[in-house]
Scaffold this motif. Sequence first.
Motif, PDB file in Angstrom:
ATOM      1  N   VAL A  69       0.814  -1.222   0.000  1.00 28.08           N
ATOM      2  CA  VAL A  69       0.000   0.000   0.000  1.00 28.08           C
ATOM      3  C   VAL A  69       0.848   1.274   0.000  1.00 28.08           C
ATOM      4  CG1 VAL A  69      -2.031  -1.055   1.059  1.00 28.08           C
ATOM      5  CG2 VAL A  69      -0.204  -0.171   2.515  1.00 28.08           C
ATOM      6  N   ASP A  70       2.165   1.119   0.133  1.00 32.32           N
ATOM      7  CA  ASP A  70       3.066   2.267   0.101  1.00 32.32           C
ATOM      8  C   ASP A  70       4.487   1.737  -0.078  1.00 32.32           C
ATOM      9  OD1 ASP A  70       3.952   4.865   0.161  1.00 32.32           O
ATOM     10  OD2 ASP A  70       3.663   5.169   2.318  1.00 32.32           O
ATOM     11  N   ILE A  71       5.406   2.625  -0.439  1.00 38.27           N
ATOM     12  CA  ILE A  71       6.804   2.210  -0.526  1.00 38.27           C
ATOM     13  C   ILE A  71       7.365   2.041   0.885  1.00 38.27           C
ATOM     14  CG2 ILE A  71       7.263   3.230  -2.773  1.00 38.27           C
ATOM     15  CD1 ILE A  71       8.520   5.622  -1.288  1.00 38.27           C
ATOM     16  N   GLY A  72       8.369   1.175   1.029  1.00 36.46           N
ATOM     17  CA  GLY A  72       9.001   0.938   2.312  1.00 36.46           C
ATOM     18  C   GLY A  72      10.195   1.836   2.542  1.00 36.46           C
ATOM     19  N   PRO A  73      10.833   1.737   3.718  1.00 38.88           N
ATOM     20  CA  PRO A  73      11.941   2.640   4.070  1.00 38.88           C
ATOM     21  C   PRO A  73      13.159   2.501   3.166  1.00 38.88           C
ATOM     22  CG  PRO A  73      11.652   0.899   5.723  1.00 38.88           C
ATOM     23  CD  PRO A  73      10.462   0.854   4.831  1.00 38.88           C
ATOM     24  N   ARG A  74      13.473   1.284   2.713  1.00 38.40           N
ATOM     25  CA  ARG A  74      14.627   1.115   1.824  1.00 38.40           C
ATOM     26  C   ARG A  74      14.382   1.804   0.477  1.00 38.40           C
ATOM     27  NH1 ARG A  74      17.485  -4.824   2.226  1.00 38.40           N
ATOM     28  NH2 ARG A  74      17.687  -4.941   4.505  1.00 38.40           N
ATOM     29  N   THR A  75      13.180   1.650  -0.022  1.00 40.16           N
ATOM     30  CA  THR A  75      12.839   2.294  -1.302  1.00 40.16           C
ATOM     31  C   THR A  75      12.860   3.808  -1.168  1.00 40.16           C
ATOM     32  OG1 THR A  75      11.476   0.396  -1.902  1.00 40.16           O
ATOM     33  CG2 THR A  75      11.097   2.434  -3.114  1.00 40.16           C
ATOM     34  N   LEU A  76      12.344   4.310  -0.050  1.00 38.42           N
ATOM     35  CA  LEU A  76      12.363   5.750   0.187  1.00 38.42           C
ATOM     36  C   LEU A  76      13.798   6.270   0.196  1.00 38.42           C
ATOM     37  CD1 LEU A  76      11.029   8.439   0.885  1.00 38.42           C
ATOM     38  CD2 LEU A  76      10.994   7.720   3.288  1.00 38.42           C
ATOM     39  N   LYS A  77      14.693   5.554   0.856  1.00 36.78           N
ATOM     40  CA  LYS A  77      16.096   5.957   0.889  1.00 36.78           C
ATOM     41  C   LYS A  77      16.686   5.979  -0.518  1.00 36.78           C
ATOM     42  CE  LYS A  77      20.563   4.765   2.976  1.00 36.78           C
ATOM     43  NZ  LYS A  77      21.281   3.833   3.883  1.00 36.78           N
ATOM     44  N   ARG A  78      16.336   4.973  -1.325  1.00 33.84           N
ATOM     45  CA  ARG A  78      16.857   4.911  -2.698  1.00 33.84           C
ATOM     46  C   ARG A  78      16.347   6.084  -3.535  1.00 33.84           C
ATOM     47  NH1 ARG A  78      19.984   4.966  -6.386  1.00 33.84           N
ATOM     48  NH2 ARG A  78      20.010   3.486  -8.125  1.00 33.84           N
ATOM     49  N   ILE A  79      15.075   6.435  -3.385  1.00 31.15           N
ATOM     50  CA  ILE A  79      14.521   7.561  -4.146  1.00 31.15           C
ATOM     51  C   ILE A  79      15.202   8.864  -3.724  1.00 31.15           C
ATOM     52  CG2 ILE A  79      12.445   8.931  -4.564  1.00 31.15           C
ATOM     53  CD1 ILE A  79      10.813   6.387  -4.329  1.00 31.15           C
ATOM     54  N   LYS A  80      15.467   9.023  -2.433  1.00 29.24           N
ATOM     55  CA  LYS A  80      16.166  10.229  -1.978  1.00 29.24           C
ATOM     56  C   LYS A  80      17.548  10.323  -2.617  1.00 29.24           C
ATOM     57  CE  LYS A  80      13.837  10.819   2.482  1.00 29.24           C
ATOM     58  NZ  LYS A  80      13.994  10.826   3.970  1.00 29.24           N
ATOM     59  N   GLN A  81      18.218   9.187  -2.777  1.00 31.21           N
ATOM     60  CA  GLN A  81      19.515   9.179  -3.447  1.00 31.21           C
ATOM     61  C   GLN A  81      19.374   9.597  -4.909  1.00 31.21           C
ATOM     62  OE1 GLN A  81      20.716   5.129  -2.747  1.00 31.21           O
ATOM     63  NE2 GLN A  81      21.651   5.585  -0.750  1.00 31.21           N
ATOM     64  N   LEU A  82      18.302   9.130  -5.560  1.00 26.58           N
ATOM     65  CA  LEU A  82      18.056   9.516  -6.949  1.00 26.58           C
ATOM     66  C   LEU A  82      17.848  11.024  -7.063  1.00 26.58           C
ATOM     67  CD1 LEU A  82      15.610   6.678  -8.090  1.00 26.58           C
ATOM     68  CD2 LEU A  82      18.016   6.917  -8.698  1.00 26.58           C
ATOM     69  N   ILE A  83      17.080  11.589  -6.131  1.00 25.07           N
ATOM     70  CA  ILE A  83      16.817  13.025  -6.147  1.00 25.07           C
ATOM     71  C   ILE A  83      18.113  13.802  -5.911  1.00 25.07           C
ATOM     72  CG2 ILE A  83      15.655  14.906  -4.919  1.00 25.07           C
ATOM     73  CD1 ILE A  83      13.312  12.979  -4.452  1.00 25.07           C
TER      74      ILE A  83
END
Length: 574
Positions: free
Chosen positions: A308-322
């Motif tokens: 139902v939502d992204i998890g903490p590891r995925t969030l960290k990866r997206i922040k790295q992309l940004i």
Amino acid sequence: MDKAVINQLPIESLRGKRVFVRIDADIEQPANGSRVDEDKLRAALPTLEYLAAMAARVVVGIHLGAPGGIPVDALRVNAVAERLSLLIGKKVRKLDEAIGRNALAAVTEMRDGEIIVLENLRFYPGEDANDVEFARDLAKLCDVYCNDAFSLAHRGTASTVAITRHVRPAAAGLELARELTMLEPVLDKPEPPSVGLVAGARIEEKLPILENLLPKLNRLFIGGALSFAFLKAQGQEIGAARVSEALLPLAEGLLYQAEKKVEIILPEDFIVVQANLFRVFESSGRRIPVPHSKPVLASELLPSELGVDIGPRTLKRIKQLIDGAHTLFWNGPLGIWEIAPFAAGTREVARALLDGQRVRRSVVCGDSLARAIRSFDLPFEQMRHLTTGGDSVLQLVAGKPLPAVAALDNEVDLIAPVKKHPNKILLAVDGSAPSLEAARKIGGLVDTEGAEINLLYVQKPAEVGSEKKPMDAESKRRRELERRLDAERVVAAANGPLARQGLVSRRQIVVEGDPASEILKFADEMGVELIAMGSHGRTGVLGFFLGSVSRKVLDHARCPVMIARVPGQQQTEF
């Protein structure tokens, strides 16, 4: 942006003329009985206020809902006129018809600077049919045509396409022009490293977008329910998510196209709930407690678990992309944001984008995503470009033309060349016509390469000029939201003229205080080489009487100051 824009037209072609302005305020998902989208309505204010200031006679065309070509009392646009009256600060009259003898008589008798709203255009079957006769009847009401409804640009209707065959000039409004000019550098020639974040539910709808984006991106993150089709195509677990087998070849094809060219990133983990409990929760109308959720690695999803939502590891990866991006395109929320516990991923990615230091150009689009970000307790007004375009943006991203834009006149260049001046500039904005003129003048003073332009908007402190009364938490929240919406509109209006000249604001600063004092303070702190501002402006919805602001800045600034006035008045540089 190669189309004529309303503020490029000579003043004499607007003063005393009837200008038909097509805007949009139709809400996609009505809530609390309201059909009026406040964000879309605010987006049209710069154009309406500019035309009124130029002594034009403004005839507003609009629709609400889908009445099917017949009058429906619940879809009359009275609320639009009432809300515009409050936002603009003067009476906006609403007519009971959109065409015919009575409507023609009313607009013929208009005074300079007056604004009239026509009845719901979709009460007439000719509107959606792009009917020539209906368009001709609308054209009788005006001398000039202006389209400021970017969210409708993907449609061919009588009030956006056919009418332009009968009215000239036909120009873009300030909001439509701003949307196009902010999108073009991101979609046409994005500065690398370029990153895309695309989420959604239906791969067949997103596929044209993904295919057109691929050649322009260095990295592409695919999230939301959309990601399950790609995970399954790679042979990974997807839990209780449902993906049609017929759609897997589409996902496989895109992965093949991206191979060795674009890095595709999929979620590493999810926030999950038990699927059976979530179905019960949904069937209750979301009135029972939200099911318990937990983070789970994508590789460990169980058949009973629903992401139902992204998890903490995925969030960290997206922040790295940004953090590693110069250009970013984001479409679609990353979770079921309407349910508070599952909004965290989308909210934190929005926060990371606001905090991002390297991202120079960004586009955040999609009706659902825009509503999500505006609902969070974030300074969304500082986001580089949060578009209201919806389907129009997606059609552009998919490489398809916009009929309503193609119908407009080509650009008329009315900006005279000016000797080049310093590149580090503080542009003080307040939403007024002179403020927009200052933004336009900057293009003649700087080189597009290496220019550092910082926007500053000074809002009135909440307690100044108002009676101090205790406010409950909800009233404070509403007031803060109103202030952020006002700031977003003012900043967005200023970014449009800059973007049309190939310029991007480095920073967008919104503060409270005395305008002159804050302008002088930031100019000194930043070491700018020029202050640019308008004269006799005001600060939007909350209103802040400038008085001697420009005089005080001129008297105390330690660098040159450019004071811009509306076209036809003298510009001053000190």
